[in-house]
Design an enzyme around this catalytic site. Structure first.
Site, mmCIF file in Angstrom:
data_model
loop_
_atom_site.group_PDB
_atom_site.id
_atom_site.type_symbol
_atom_site.label_atom_id
_atom_site.label_comp_id
_atom_site.label_asym_id
_atom_site.label_seq_id
_atom_site.Cartn_x
_atom_site.Cartn_y
_atom_site.Cartn_z
ATOM 1 N N HIS A 80 -9.046 3.352 -1.598
ATOM 2 C CA HIS A 80 -7.857 2.546 -1.513
ATOM 3 C C HIS A 80 -7.227 2.488 -2.442
ATOM 4 O O HIS A 80 -7.063 0.715 -1.922
ATOM 5 C CB HIS A 80 -7.869 1.435 -0.146
ATOM 6 C CG HIS A 80 -6.252 1.380 0.152
ATOM 7 N ND1 HIS A 80 -4.937 2.334 -0.061
ATOM 8 C CD2 HIS A 80 -6.123 0.252 0.935
ATOM 9 C CE1 HIS A 80 -4.283 1.149 0.177
ATOM 10 N NE2 HIS A 80 -4.993 0.280 0.638
ATOM 11 N N CYS A 126 0.944 -1.129 0.046
ATOM 12 C CA CYS A 126 -0.304 -0.260 -0.093
ATOM 13 C C CYS A 126 0.576 1.648 0.385
ATOM 14 O O CYS A 126 0.300 2.541 -0.169
ATOM 15 C CB CYS A 126 -1.350 -0.433 1.153
ATOM 16 S SG CYS A 126 -2.391 -1.801 1.334
#
Ligand SMILES: [Zn+2]
Lengths: 388, 134
Positions: A337, A85
């Site tokens: 996200h 991420c």
């Protein structure tokens, strides 16, 4: 080291898309190039964050395709950075370091992702590949699971009764949805209440659906350049004052991960380089992949004392207009996200905030902003500090 | 160079033996194994048998599982008597009855759970399985 600035920034709307990862990135990057008042041929390097493109589209080696899509010349360096991420933040930090060192003058850096194409079951599996695939993944650990265990650790360690902690966690989601409702690029632009969160189905005890950020598609990109070049092309350059990055191994080796040494080390590097302290930060875009994650990271970044951030959330200290505005964009929770793009979207928001272009979600008088991006279970952490 | 590879560690765990590394320089224990002591980085370590006893520090019940796993099940982290923490499954508690007060702090013993080879895994999987001892 040369003084480094961000000129133009670009971002797609986050959420379901029918565009490819290359198309998403090209759109964000071209917006960044255009708003920098430069031409594609002026770009010397393209640094691309991407987490799971291999699984999403069966596509490796994305960076070259992105460079070609944008019409960058054959001598362009094009590289993918992968740190789960944190991928885009790693790409941007490296752009910063290489522009500062004199290796390049103009770099487009950002990320792209199309996680929704995988479906929940494969996406849950591939996200879990960010944990230790030998020593942890075979337990069936998921990312919600990592943060669910963190919530239990936190409640136990600081003696916060779980129902109280869950209510405060819900307030993180409520705040981020409230902010996201004012962000036209957010995946969710709808306010929710504490009850919405507490009524959701359980994903991993004690986390419920609204404690979790969504799977998302999207891209974001920024142009990293020198102070001199930035001043020639744009009215309001935003400067990268400091950057830090930390690393860690398996979660079990980190033991009590309410304290994350890799995050503390990364933030310390960034604060030191920028010559600022946590109290100087006006606005922060941080890695709220789960509601408890936002609480714990605020403490690890030194923005609140250990064990006190959940109470600070309850008191509204992290709202726009509070002690420090945390995730005015809506955060990962509401904005979405898209793994490999997330860090670049955080930088996009901080740059717009420092330029005073955020409309209804503008943090008044924001002078110093910070990003925090977590890759895997703290295996890669990046912090960037910006000023005007 | 390796005193204990992941394969050797798993092969022993499958036979009920929990192995770790003891550091000749600082005396601390490392498990699961890695190239060096997890505390001081020394590569002067020796393979030792661990007691296989520990205490649950935290847990969750996974209700949305990855491809290849069937929810619900409990994932937990236990602190071993020798100091290291392990990630594994808590297998003798009904997931729907798992609460903080009946799990955290409970004493467990460590055994092994074996998973067949899946997509994107090089071989079969082995994970610690915790059993509440009391
Ligand atoms: Zn040692």
């Amino acid at each position: 080291m040369r003084k480094v600035a961000v000129m133009g920034v670009g971002m797609t709307k986050f959420g379901p898309t029918e565009k490819s990862q290359v198309e998403l990135f090209a759109e964000a990057a071209m917006e960044a190039i255009n708003t920098s008042n430069i031409k594609p041929k002026d770009v010397q390097a393209l640094f691309l964050g991407n987490g799971l493109g291999d699984f999403e589209e069966g596509q490796l080696n994305l960076a070259g395709f992105c460079a070609n899509e944008l019409g960058l010349p054959p001598e362009t360096t094009a590289m993918r950075f992968e740190g789960a991420c944190a991928s885009a933040s790693i790409a941007i930090r490296n752009a910063f370091l290489l522009v500062a060192s004199g290796a390049y003058d103009i770099v487009v850096a950002g990320g792209t992702e199309r996680a929704l194409s995988m479906g929940t079951s494969l996406a849950t599996r591939t996200f879990a590949m960010g944990t230790d695939s030998k020593y942890e993944e075979f337990s069936g650990l998921t990312f919600p699971g990592v943060f669910a265990m963190l919530a239990h650790l936190y409640a136990d360690k600081y003696n916060v009764p779980l129902p109280k902690l869950k209510e405060r966690m819900a307030m993180v989601a409520v705040k981020n949805h409230k902010n996201g409702a004012k962000n036209p690029l957010a995946q969710f632009q709808k306010e929710i209440t504490v009850e919405t969160v507490l009524k959701g189905f359980v994903v991993a005890d004690p986390l419920q659906l609204f404690d979790c950020c969504p799977f998302s598609d999207g891209a974001a990109a920024v142009i990293v350049t020198t102070d001199e070049i930035a001043k020639k092309h744009v009215e309001k350059p935003v400067y990268i004052l400091g950057a830090g990055q930390g690393s860690a191994g398996s979660l079990c080796r980190q033991k009590d991960y309410t304290i994350m040494p890799s995050r503390i080390a990364s933030a310390k590097q960034a604060y030191k380089m920028a010559g600022v302290e946590p109290k100087d930060i006006d606005v922060a875009e941080v890695h709220d992949c789960f509601t408890i994650a936002e609480i714990v990271l605020l403490e690890n970044l030194g923005l609140f004392e250990f064990g006190t951030a959940s109470e600070a959330v309850e008191k509204g200290e992290t709202e726009i207009g509070g002690k420090i505005a945390v995730n005015p964009s809506g955060g990962l929770k509401a904005k979405g996200h898209p793994v490999g793009a997330t860090g670049a979207a955080q930088v996009y928001e901080i740059v717009k905030q420092l330029r005073g272009e955020c409309g209804a979600r503008q943090v008044e008088n924001a002078k110093i902003g910070m990003t925090d991006t977590l890759g895997g279970d703290a295996g890669s952490i990046v912090n960037l500090i910006f000023g005007i | 160079m390796y005193k204990l590879t992941y394969k050797q560690y798993f092969d022993a765990l499958k036979e009920g033996k929990l192995l770790g590394l003891k550091c000749n320089d600082c005396g601390s224990y490392t498990a699961p194994p890695k190239l060096c002591c997890d505390k001081c980085g020394s590569t002067s370590t020796e393979v030792v048998s661990l007691s296989g006893k520990g205490v649950i520090k935290t847990f969750t019940v996974i209700r949305v599982s990855p491809e290849g796993y069937e929810a619900p099940y409990i994932v937990a982290m236990a602190e071993l008597e020798e100091g290291p923490w392990l990630m594994g499954n808590l297998i003798n508690v009904d997931p729907d009855k798992a609460k903080m007060d009946n799990i955290i702090g409970k004493k467990v013993t460590v055994s092994a759970k074996i998973l067949p080879k899946m997509n994107y895994t090089p071989d079969e999987g082995v994970t610690p399985a915790f059993v509440i001892a009391e």
